[in-house]
Design a protein around this motif. Sequence first.
Motif, short mmCIF file in Angstrom:
data_model
loop_
_atom_site.label_atom_id
_atom_site.label_comp_id
_atom_site.label_asym_id
_atom_site.label_seq_id
_atom_site.Cartn_x
_atom_site.Cartn_y
_atom_site.Cartn_z
N THR A 64 -4.50 36.06 48.59
CA THR A 64 -4.06 36.43 49.94
C THR A 64 -5.11 37.28 50.66
O THR A 64 -5.33 37.14 51.85
N ARG A 344 2.05 46.78 57.55
CA ARG A 344 1.95 47.11 58.97
C ARG A 344 3.18 47.90 59.36
O ARG A 344 4.03 48.20 58.55
N ALA A 369 5.42 44.08 50.17
CA ALA A 369 5.44 42.62 50.37
C ALA A 369 6.34 42.15 51.51
O ALA A 369 5.91 41.38 52.35
N PRO A 370 7.61 42.59 51.59
CA PRO A 370 8.43 42.02 52.67
C PRO A 370 8.25 42.70 54.02
O PRO A 370 8.93 42.32 54.96
N GLU B 106 13.90 39.06 50.77
CA GLU B 106 12.60 39.76 50.78
C GLU B 106 11.50 38.88 50.23
O GLU B 106 10.37 38.91 50.70
N PHE B 109 10.43 36.62 52.88
CA PHE B 109 9.55 37.34 53.81
C PHE B 109 8.13 37.40 53.26
O PHE B 109 7.15 37.23 53.98
N GLU B 110 8.06 37.67 51.95
CA GLU B 110 6.74 37.74 51.32
C GLU B 110 6.02 36.40 51.45
O GLU B 110 4.83 36.34 51.77
N LYS B 113 4.76 35.92 54.86
CA LYS B 113 3.59 36.76 55.11
C LYS B 113 2.34 36.14 54.49
O LYS B 113 1.28 36.10 55.10
N ARG B 114 2.52 35.65 53.26
CA ARG B 114 1.34 35.07 52.59
C ARG B 114 0.82 33.85 53.35
O ARG B 114 -0.39 33.73 53.58
N ILE B 117 -0.84 35.04 56.60
CA ILE B 117 -2.13 35.72 56.40
C ILE B 117 -3.19 34.69 56.05
O ILE B 117 -4.33 34.77 56.50
N GLU B 118 -2.79 33.71 55.25
CA GLU B 118 -3.73 32.64 54.89
C GLU B 118 -4.20 31.91 56.15
O GLU B 118 -5.39 31.67 56.34
N TYR B 120 -4.20 33.05 59.11
CA TYR B 120 -4.99 34.01 59.88
C TYR B 120 -6.45 33.99 59.42
O TYR B 120 -7.37 33.94 60.24
N HIS B 121 -6.64 33.97 58.10
CA HIS B 121 -8.02 33.97 57.60
C HIS B 121 -8.71 32.64 57.85
O HIS B 121 -9.93 32.59 57.99
N LEU B 134 2.16 37.74 62.36
CA LEU B 134 2.10 38.08 60.94
C LEU B 134 3.34 38.81 60.45
O LEU B 134 3.59 38.87 59.26
N ASN B 135 4.10 39.35 61.38
CA ASN B 135 5.25 40.15 60.95
C ASN B 135 6.45 39.25 60.64
O ASN B 135 6.99 38.60 61.52
N LYS B 137 9.48 39.88 60.06
CA LYS B 137 10.75 40.22 60.72
C LYS B 137 10.77 39.66 62.13
O LYS B 137 11.80 39.17 62.59
#
Lengths: 371, 236
Positions: A64, A344, A369-370, B106, B109-110, B113-114, B117-118, B120-121, B134-135, B137
Amino acid sequence: MLTRNWRILSRQYSQAVTFRTNESSPQQHNEKQTGLFYTLNQDTCKSLFSNGGFPKSFLKQTKTFTETAIMIRQPALDLINCIKSTNFDAPVIRYVLYGEKGSGKSLTMAHMIHYAHEDGYLILHVPWVSEWLRRVPRHKEMSNSQTHEGFVDLPLDAAAWLIHFKTQNQALLKAGELKVSEEYVWSKREKTEVGAPLSELVEHGITRVKYACDVIYALVREIKTLSNKKQCKTFVAVDGFNSFFYPLTRLNTPTKRKVKPEEVTLTTTFLELTKNDWTNGVILLSADQLAVPDDHQESYFPRYLLRKKGFEHLDPFVPIEVGRYTEKEFLSCASYYRDRLWLRGPPETEIELKFTSASNPYKFMEQCAPL
Amino acid sequence: MNSGNWFLIKSLCDLSFRQCRGWRIPPRRLYANATSFPDYFKNPIFRKEQQGKLIESGELSKLAAVPVKPPATYETCSVYHDPLVNKVINHVMEMGKKQLARSLVEKSFENIKRTQIERYHLAPTPEEKNKIELNPKIILHKAVENCKPLLQLSPIKRGGITYQVPGPITEKRSLFLAIKWLLDATNDKDRTVHFPEQFAWELLDAANNTGKVVKRKQDLHRQCEANRAYAHYRWQ
């Protein structure tokens, strides 16, 4: 009053923190860089840890974060200092890493392996002992040892370890200066002669999986004599070492008999290696709660985890505790996570996370993580 | 009204019912089962911002003497408290296993996010990077917002025939339907795919205004549009 304190605390946390160091060689790491992250380059990472060595959750993070960064922490620096001032003519010193679950023992070990690699050590690294003794996939290859009466071989695991050994020590093995000092006869047609390079022995174990365990036994003996003769210096790292001393493994023989760890040939080999009857080497072990079943994880201290037998086997050793994050380390880790977009939200988040994770590195990562 | 106001609505309803008490109308319970607290107990105000507002407007002194229920475990003043997330967790929950439900949400959510982010890169230019949310929520909020239906069909029997009659939908029910549909779509998966992965995909799809759930909402709208001729049955 409360809100004011809160504001001051938040301001303290939101200040820009340096969290990275450009010093990528562990030999140069010193006290000034505690709590900073250094980046391993992709090639070393591949050669050192492609067959294990990082915990799974950390591997996920590296993917990641698109980089492999390890925090320079006090235990690793202590170890580096100790190793630098060691008298290599004396019997090997054994260091035992211990600490709570998720406090970073394996990553400290990874840092040290990188150090050993840079310093030109021959590395014998067992990524996770429980992988051999406690993890039983559907088809676990097991056979009775032909050379040791009443012992059990794990040929596939042994071959996998040999591959790991080969990739970690490619440079040293390729140089071909390490020679075998005895003749080993494997069968009527196969034998390794005196003066053959060490890589030939390793290669034999990989191609003839049947003999892999015996090859490791021979290899360990050869390496001991080589180190004694000062032809190489050796770095032994075993993660989850206490698994060797837990009364039972999860292995079953074909006759449904439970196997004890001391009946596995790999165990005898690595116990032989961790004795201090040789010189010119460093032994780094870790006692980990996760290496034993849940109901025997009451304490993380080596005396409890290694049990009497292991403690007596290792005595005397240097215990090194890997603890939770300090204030500084926590701050730098949080800003690293912020930089990698892993964390964040408002700056109060850090205060709360510090509280809920109790500064435990793994828990902190997990709780981010979440968010 | 957005979903964030849910608690506010609840407390408002609460107050209005309290006022009814003078006319001997039995107050409606807002909770399914009897609680150990009588009805005149106020709901707790557990968010720092709301407390600040109360202090500013001077209403705190009024509340000081009123008995208040203790907050539940999920009603925290934590920075990352989110009423909608709580709501979704409660919908995911089965047999009262809240910890499991929470870990599942949760985990998804993780996963979100992963993947984000991937992406994003991988994005080549800074403008494209800025576009990526990226958030997790915010993604959940967007997804639920995109899945909320604006109309509903209710069966009404006229002359022996049951008509599907379109009509307006309450805020609460549309939120309920949105979350329910998201979970329906998630549970309609392969046995080998885990809930957090599938839920993450569904959320990402819905936040993007694509995917099964948004289609379901559009289908409902289309059906309502087709049945507009029956609309008068609502009052005739």
